[in-house]
Design a protein around this motif. Sequence first.
Motif, PDB file in Angstrom:
ATOM      1  N   LYS A 119      -1.254   6.784   2.043  1.00 24.08           N
ATOM      2  CA  LYS A 119      -2.650   6.392   2.277  1.00 24.08           C
ATOM      3  C   LYS A 119      -2.746   5.643   3.601  1.00 24.08           C
ATOM      4  CE  LYS A 119      -3.739   6.130  -2.608  1.00 24.08           C
ATOM      5  NZ  LYS A 119      -4.183   5.286  -3.713  1.00 24.08           N
ATOM      6  N   LEU A 123      -5.714   3.401   4.399  1.00 19.64           N
ATOM      7  CA  LEU A 123      -5.738   2.073   3.792  1.00 19.64           C
ATOM      8  C   LEU A 123      -4.972   1.072   4.655  1.00 19.64           C
ATOM      9  CD1 LEU A 123      -6.627   0.311   1.451  1.00 19.64           C
ATOM     10  CD2 LEU A 123      -4.608   1.078   0.190  1.00 19.64           C
ATOM     11  N   GLU A 153       6.033   2.676  -0.843  1.00 16.73           N
ATOM     12  CA  GLU A 153       5.011   1.741  -0.404  1.00 16.73           C
ATOM     13  C   GLU A 153       5.447   1.075   0.892  1.00 16.73           C
ATOM     14  OE1 GLU A 153       2.912   0.226  -4.485  1.00 16.73           O
ATOM     15  OE2 GLU A 153       4.633  -0.905  -3.779  1.00 16.73           O
ATOM     16  N   TYR A 196      -6.578  -2.306   6.445  1.00 16.37           N
ATOM     17  CA  TYR A 196      -6.010  -3.655   6.467  1.00 16.37           C
ATOM     18  C   TYR A 196      -5.757  -4.107   7.903  1.00 16.37           C
ATOM     19  CZ  TYR A 196      -5.281  -4.318   1.452  1.00 16.37           C
ATOM     20  OH  TYR A 196      -5.468  -4.514   0.117  1.00 16.37           O
ATOM     21  N   VAL A 242       0.847  -1.194   0.000  1.00 16.66           N
ATOM     22  CA  VAL A 242       0.000   0.000   0.000  1.00 16.66           C
ATOM     23  C   VAL A 242       0.879   1.239   0.000  1.00 16.66           C
ATOM     24  CG1 VAL A 242      -1.905  -1.165   1.180  1.00 16.66           C
ATOM     25  CG2 VAL A 242      -0.228   0.068   2.514  1.00 16.66           C
TER      26      VAL A 242
END
Length: 171
Positions: free
Chosen positions: A126, A129, A163, A133, A122
């Motif tokens: 973000k 997000l 990420e 999870y 991810v």
Amino acid sequence: MLELLSTIDTEYDDLDYAVQHIDAGTYATSGAGLRRALVAEAEGDAGLVGALLALPPASLLRRLQMAQAPRSVVGGVARSIAKLKAVAVAPERRGDGIGEALVRAFVGEYSAADYEVLYAQVDVDKPALARWYGRLGFEALGEGAPLRLHPQGQVAIYPVGAEQLVVRVLT
């Protein structure tokens, strides 16, 4: 169906294959490891409202093959670690629990198949997000942190760019 799946990964090499096999309820490849395309369909004429793609960790498998790891090792990794490649929900249905249901189905299926580790990548920009999870049992490893699969770090999965990995270890 192809339109929604395309929104989650336009470069996915088996996208046409996935679309053709979704209705049959199968999505397996001849190689080691499971590949799955899970979908959520609304009752009535609404059609497809969500999709999830999962596959073996291709970059890790390639690195193991290049290092001339025994075929049994490569196959074992492919049958024990899965990458959640992408989850998509139709914009008008976001917030309805569809993505959560797809991820729970993914976890259930791979758990039943005796997989040990599930992960996704991810964007670090973000954080919501990563928290989403987290509510589904995944742990965020932090920007750039690898998922170490060997105690000495000899085998690892690395995030790309800005990420982070979110990981769920199945017991």
